[in-house]
Design a protein around this motif. Structure first.
Motif, PDB file in Angstrom:
ATOM      1  N   VAL A   1       0.890  -1.247  -0.178  1.00  0.00           N
ATOM      2  CA  VAL A   1       0.275  -0.169  -0.354  1.00  0.00           C
ATOM      3  C   VAL A   1       0.770   1.235   0.243  1.00  0.00           C
ATOM      4  O   VAL A   1       0.094   2.546  -0.031  1.00  0.00           O
ATOM      5  CB  VAL A   1      -1.195  -0.190   1.143  1.00  0.00           C
ATOM      6  CG1 VAL A   1      -2.057  -0.571   0.627  1.00  0.00           C
ATOM      7  CG2 VAL A   1      -0.749  -0.146   2.268  1.00  0.00           C
TER       8      VAL A   1
ATOM      9  N   ASN B   1      -4.802  10.061  10.735  1.00  0.00           N
ATOM     10  CA  ASN B   1      -5.562   9.255  10.956  1.00  0.00           C
ATOM     11  C   ASN B   1      -5.787   8.640   8.581  1.00  0.00           C
ATOM     12  O   ASN B   1      -5.196   7.777   8.344  1.00  0.00           O
ATOM     13  CB  ASN B   1      -6.746   8.728  11.504  1.00  0.00           C
ATOM     14  CG  ASN B   1      -7.025   8.652  12.203  1.00  0.00           C
ATOM     15  OD1 ASN B   1      -6.342   7.177  13.018  1.00  0.00           O
ATOM     16  ND2 ASN B   1      -6.925   9.374  13.207  1.00  0.00           N
ATOM     17  N   VAL B   2      -5.389   9.535   8.072  1.00  0.00           N
ATOM     18  CA  VAL B   2      -5.797   9.747   6.706  1.00  0.00           C
ATOM     19  C   VAL B   2      -4.325  10.109   6.244  1.00  0.00           C
ATOM     20  O   VAL B   2      -4.100   9.701   4.773  1.00  0.00           O
ATOM     21  CB  VAL B   2      -6.230   9.991   6.121  1.00  0.00           C
ATOM     22  CG1 VAL B   2      -6.118  10.323   4.090  1.00  0.00           C
ATOM     23  CG2 VAL B   2      -8.109  10.076   6.547  1.00  0.00           C
TER      24      VAL B   2
ATOM     25  N   THR C   1      -2.888  14.104  -0.173  1.00  0.00           N
ATOM     26  CA  THR C   1      -4.212  13.946   0.199  1.00  0.00           C
ATOM     27  C   THR C   1      -4.653  15.418   0.248  1.00  0.00           C
ATOM     28  O   THR C   1      -3.788  16.238   0.802  1.00  0.00           O
ATOM     29  CB  THR C   1      -4.283  13.629   0.968  1.00  0.00           C
ATOM     30  OG1 THR C   1      -4.082  13.525   3.011  1.00  0.00           O
ATOM     31  CG2 THR C   1      -4.298  11.685   1.114  1.00  0.00           C
TER      32      THR C   1
ATOM     33  N   MET D   1      -8.925  11.136  -0.268  1.00  0.00           N
ATOM     34  CA  MET D   1      -8.670   9.625   0.122  1.00  0.00           C
ATOM     35  C   MET D   1      -7.862   9.587  -0.546  1.00  0.00           C
ATOM     36  O   MET D   1      -6.994   8.733   0.110  1.00  0.00           O
ATOM     37  CB  MET D   1      -9.187   8.975   1.291  1.00  0.00           C
ATOM     38  CG  MET D   1      -9.291   8.986   2.662  1.00  0.00           C
ATOM     39  SD  MET D   1     -10.120   8.056   3.236  1.00  0.00           S
ATOM     40  CE  MET D   1     -10.513   6.399   2.546  1.00  0.00           C
TER      41      MET D   1
ATOM     42  N   ALA E   1      -7.993   6.671  -1.551  1.00  0.00           N
ATOM     43  CA  ALA E   1      -8.525   5.326  -1.324  1.00  0.00           C
ATOM     44  C   ALA E   1      -8.863   4.146  -1.995  1.00  0.00           C
ATOM     45  O   ALA E   1      -8.793   3.084  -2.295  1.00  0.00           O
ATOM     46  CB  ALA E   1      -8.166   4.818   0.431  1.00  0.00           C
TER      47      ALA E   1
ATOM     48  N   SER F   1      -9.650  -0.512  -1.183  1.00  0.00           N
ATOM     49  CA  SER F   1      -8.739  -0.344  -0.270  1.00  0.00           C
ATOM     50  C   SER F   1      -8.185   0.445   0.983  1.00  0.00           C
ATOM     51  O   SER F   1      -7.794   0.118   1.986  1.00  0.00           O
ATOM     52  CB  SER F   1      -7.039  -0.491  -0.773  1.00  0.00           C
ATOM     53  OG  SER F   1      -7.569   1.156  -1.291  1.00  0.00           O
ATOM     54  N   GLY F   2      -8.854   1.645   0.815  1.00  0.00           N
ATOM     55  CA  GLY F   2      -8.892   1.915   2.230  1.00  0.00           C
ATOM     56  C   GLY F   2     -10.153   1.961   2.611  1.00  0.00           C
ATOM     57  O   GLY F   2     -10.694   3.534   3.652  1.00  0.00           O
ATOM     58  N   TYR F   3     -11.365   1.449   2.872  1.00  0.00           N
ATOM     59  CA  TYR F   3     -12.765   0.705   3.009  1.00  0.00           C
ATOM     60  C   TYR F   3     -12.757   1.224   5.025  1.00  0.00           C
ATOM     61  O   TYR F   3     -13.653   1.604   5.231  1.00  0.00           O
ATOM     62  CB  TYR F   3     -13.536   0.448   2.492  1.00  0.00           C
ATOM     63  CG  TYR F   3     -13.224  -1.455   3.600  1.00  0.00           C
ATOM     64  CD1 TYR F   3     -14.073  -2.207   4.265  1.00  0.00           C
ATOM     65  CD2 TYR F   3     -11.934  -1.656   3.253  1.00  0.00           C
ATOM     66  CE1 TYR F   3     -13.961  -3.172   4.952  1.00  0.00           C
ATOM     67  CE2 TYR F   3     -11.799  -3.018   3.796  1.00  0.00           C
ATOM     68  CZ  TYR F   3     -12.309  -3.686   4.901  1.00  0.00           C
ATOM     69  OH  TYR F   3     -12.413  -4.834   5.212  1.00  0.00           O
TER      70      TYR F   3
ATOM     71  N   THR G   1     -10.797   2.900   6.975  1.00  0.00           N
ATOM     72  CA  THR G   1     -10.414   4.706   6.663  1.00  0.00           C
ATOM     73  C   THR G   1     -12.068   5.334   7.026  1.00  0.00           C
ATOM     74  O   THR G   1     -12.555   5.705   7.986  1.00  0.00           O
ATOM     75  CB  THR G   1      -9.036   5.175   6.835  1.00  0.00           C
ATOM     76  OG1 THR G   1      -8.194   4.113   6.908  1.00  0.00           O
ATOM     77  CG2 THR G   1      -9.221   6.241   6.930  1.00  0.00           C
TER      78      THR G   1
ATOM     79  N   TRP H   1     -10.094  -0.314  -7.960  1.00  0.00           N
ATOM     80  CA  TRP H   1      -8.572  -1.113  -7.564  1.00  0.00           C
ATOM     81  C   TRP H   1      -9.345  -2.751  -7.811  1.00  0.00           C
ATOM     82  O   TRP H   1      -8.285  -3.240  -7.940  1.00  0.00           O
ATOM     83  CB  TRP H   1     -10.424  -1.508  -5.896  1.00  0.00           C
ATOM     84  CG  TRP H   1      -9.867  -2.312  -4.859  1.00  0.00           C
ATOM     85  CD1 TRP H   1      -9.487  -1.922  -4.287  1.00  0.00           C
ATOM     86  CD2 TRP H   1     -10.017  -3.563  -4.612  1.00  0.00           C
ATOM     87  NE1 TRP H   1      -8.399  -3.212  -3.008  1.00  0.00           N
ATOM     88  CE2 TRP H   1      -9.452  -3.962  -4.454  1.00  0.00           C
ATOM     89  CE3 TRP H   1     -10.389  -4.867  -5.681  1.00  0.00           C
ATOM     90  CZ2 TRP H   1      -8.827  -4.989  -3.320  1.00  0.00           C
ATOM     91  CZ3 TRP H   1     -10.346  -6.082  -5.248  1.00  0.00           C
ATOM     92  CH2 TRP H   1      -9.501  -6.603  -4.202  1.00  0.00           C
TER      93      TRP H   1
END
Lengths: 496, 496
Positions: A21, B347-348, B353, B361, B363, B366-368, B370, B396
């Motif tokens: 990642v 956290n992000v 960003t 994000m 993301a 893959s960042g679900y 968060t 994705w």
């Protein structure tokens, strides 16, 4: 800007990482997926010796070859040292993906980074950008991008946003566009839009310029840009989508690329006066405008476009809709004369159809022979500038599929019939459309979503695209982008 | 209108034909493809004895069973005799597909046809229409329409255009809508929109009414309609797309259904004042408005919608675009407080960003995890009405596909990983979104067109739709249709 910047002999990725990642894995993976030559690709990371089967070097200095292009993905505080290494290594171009500079108000660090580069004669894209994409050189910034000679075209992209450049290329490929070069320049602290436009103005490999613009770093850059724009549009179309046309959008711009976006209406007006095609509604419209221009440049029909349509489509309600949307935009449907109406009555019939322009043929591909005849007749009507034909691939395909499923018509081999449409009907249609003097646009409505239909529709659309016959998936988009072409043509006629 | 009209015990197709391209084959094939019970389906044609394995009757009179619903596809001059037969056979409802009546100025024949029916107590749809579609009864008017209990929903359609009704159902099914009844009434010489709306107002199986309207046959019908509309919108949403809003569109209307379309702005104003949702830009927007309403009716969130968004998406340029389009429409992105910004920073992250609302994000799926945390935080922020999250399925999926192709990560089983997303990640996401009090809308941008990605994207989207979590494919459509919901909510609050 020098042409060699776009044709680097080698690429180093500083901050490359093998981790799933990590941002540092992104560019390397993309270059590998695009089959960029491994012997000219150098991952740099002192913590690794090998990555994806490539030898990893601890620093730029330790690479035993010249390095032309460097992609930087290290934490912000490490970028200064990397830039010094680039100077020492005589790197030509650096693309700095790392962010945390002027887009969050940190102008000081950005000045410091660029000043190291400038003193050392290194050119910089960014910071906060995706850098270069040159498909023919297998130089890409995302794994989704197709590359190699067969994906090289004559459309180039100037984009402040890397994500938008990425989406333009990928969606563009999907609708038949092929790209020459794309540059994402982010905060644009060294190389900015003015210099890029000047380069593409003179680039013999570029026929169409697409641009996503948020703003400029300085007023002077804005002035240079506008001057160059005026010269460029007389040579090749420049299609611009501008971000930050609202107060909230401007707030987002500032935190995206730290640019000065100015008064949008003033900017838009000035760009339009300089002959740019200013796309109002996002990247899709920008790409379809490019598609029409690209096809009509190749078939020498770009300056034949005009507001009067001759239209063949299916469905009475659809007919009303198309008449509404086109007419709101300033396009017309000239009425046919008695002779044409009689011909239609005799050959298309009265029952279940609406005669007149637009013609509700309710036929799609199964009536393509009649459609060819109608297009030939329309080609002779002086009042018509552009011919559009709704091919109805989806209905044709789903109908064939369901008949096959039902096994209703045993006397027909539907699978064979479906394949033969590719070999015979489509070839006939293409051969005939190529003979037509007026610009022709096909409309292929997307109605069914299942993978089988989508895949076959793509195949059919692809065949037409390869013949430089433009296909657009909905009439509203067609109408909007055709109007852009008409406006551009009128600008050129006035300016000449 | 009587409920039994929509639930015919049997159907006869007068003018049925086995011929490949004949109009008379269309309806029969559709009913067979939908598996309408063969023992209740009667093709009528004196020239045939058998068709698609069905016994063919020479006339309605020769059918040895009661016939409730008759579809007429004979030449215009033969329709009068058929209508007399219908009267004699005590048919309840006739749908006359045959055209050539008032839509081409032939009012006299239309009056004659309807007068035969009226005297005999037979109700008529059309002429020049597609008639009835009741998916749960396997009664359909096109082969592309899914039918059976599993395709029955609570959305009903009133449409002057058969093609538009057809497209609404097929595209609607594709985005997760399920329909109860659809009526195409064409020239509307007997049954018109006023009567249909009155029926659907009281139909307990209909929660949402979709309408494509061109105009009315008489001023009185228009008045009745408006009165009924005012009553209906207080009970259930009525979403209308009006055709013929321009002079050219009106010309097309006249030749399509021969209706009086009147002054568009007056009509639109009156309908809006009666609480209808007047969709401006075609059927896609109409369908997505229905999707949001349908999902939010089920999750009891319809009256929680509002103009303040909390948005998670990917890409800085995209961020600017979304801010622009939403803000033009009147939607806002309330700024986060210090605490939320600090949380995001931690956290992000700051690199790559854009913090703030919308959150860039980059993301997707893959960042679900968060994203779930952010949505939960947004759920507690009073200033936010609606949460939107761009899932990035396409990126994705393509990323997983390319990794697999490259075989870069041997330690991962990517095929397994791709499948597990369906089982674990998506379930986790759905479970958590269901706990959120505010309305949530997912955005799934369509970037890649190859069949493999399309098919997997469809599967993922389907999973969310089944959980009544709405998915829309682009932010511009989302913004437009969300605004329609907000306006409807405000109307209801004022009216109550």
């Amino acid at each position: 800007m020098d042409d060699s910047l776009f044709n680097p002999r080698s690429v180093a990725v500083v901050g490359a990482s093998p981790h799933f990642v990590s941002g540092g894995t992104f560019f390397l993976r993309a270059l590998l997926a695009a089959e960029f030559p491994k012997e000219r690709l150098f991952p740099i990371n002192p913590k690794h010796e090998e990555m994806y089967g490539l030898k990893v070097y601890p620093s730029l200095q330790s690479v035993p070859h010249p390095v032309d292009y460097v992609i930087v993905i290290v934490p912000k505080d490490a970028t200064f040292k990397v830039m010094e290494d680039c100077v020492e290594k005589k790197v030509k171009l650096v693309s700095c993906f790392t962010s945390g500079f002027s887009e969050i108000g940190n102008k000081e660090d950005e000045r410091r980074l660029i000043s190291i580069a400038k003193k050392g004669g290194v050119r910089v894209l960014g910071p906060n950008c995706m850098g270069l994409c040159v498909p023919k050189n297998r130089l890409v910034f995302d794994t989704g991008i197709e590359s190699g000679e067969e994906w090289a075209g004559n459309i180039s992209i100037i984009s402040q946003s890397g994500g938008n450049a990425d989406v333009m290329i990928i969606i563009g490929n999907g609708i038949g566009l092929k790209f020459n070069k794309a540059v994402s320049y982010g905060n644009g602290s060294d190389i900015n839009a003015d210099e890029l436009l000047e380069y593409f103005k003179n680039d013999p490999q570029t026929n169409i310029i697409l641009q996503y613009l948020e703003g400029f770093k300085t007023i002077e850059q804005g002035r240079n840009y506008l001057k160059t724009l005026r010269e460029t549009t007389l040579k090749k179309p420049v299609i611009i989508f501008q971000g930050g046309t609202t107060a909230i959008g401007k707030r987002s711009i500032f935190s995206h690329t730290g640019s000065i976006s100015g008064d949008n209406r003033v900017i838009e007006g000035a760009f339009k006066q300089a002959g740019a095609i200013m796309v109002k509604q996002g990247l899709h419209h920008l790409l379809y405008t490019a598609l029409l221009i690209s096809c009509f440049q190749k078939s020498n029909k770009l300056f034949k476009v005009g507001p009067n349509l001759g239209t063949i489509l299916g469905g009475g309600g659809n007919n009303v809709y198309v008449a509404d949307i086109c007419s709101k935009i300033g396009l017309n449907f000239p009425a046919f004369d008695e002779e044409m109406n009689e011909w239609l009555k005799k050959n298309v019939g009265e029952v279940g159809t609406v005669l007149g322009n637009p013609i509700d043929m309710n036929a799609g591909m199964s009536g393509y022979k009649t459609a060819i005849k109608i297009m030939k007749l329309m080609d002779k009507i002086d009042q018509i500038d552009v011919i559009t034909y709704e091919t109805d691939f989806d209905w044709w395909l789903v109908s064939a599929k369901i008949r096959q499923k039902l096994d209703l018509y045993k006397e027909f081999d539907f699978k064979g019939l479906m394949e033969s449409i590719m070999d015979t009907n489509v070839k006939t249609l293409i051969r005939n459309i190529k003979k037509i003097q007026k610009p022709v646009i096909l409309i292929s409505s997307q109605t069914f979503y299942d993978a089988d239909i989508v895949s076959k529709r793509n195949e059919l659309e692809e065949t037409f695209r390869k013949a430089d016959i433009p296909i657009i998936n909905d009439m509203a988009t067609m109408a909007t982008v055709l109007k852009y072409l008409i406006d551009y043509k009128e600008y050129i006629l006035r300016a000449k």
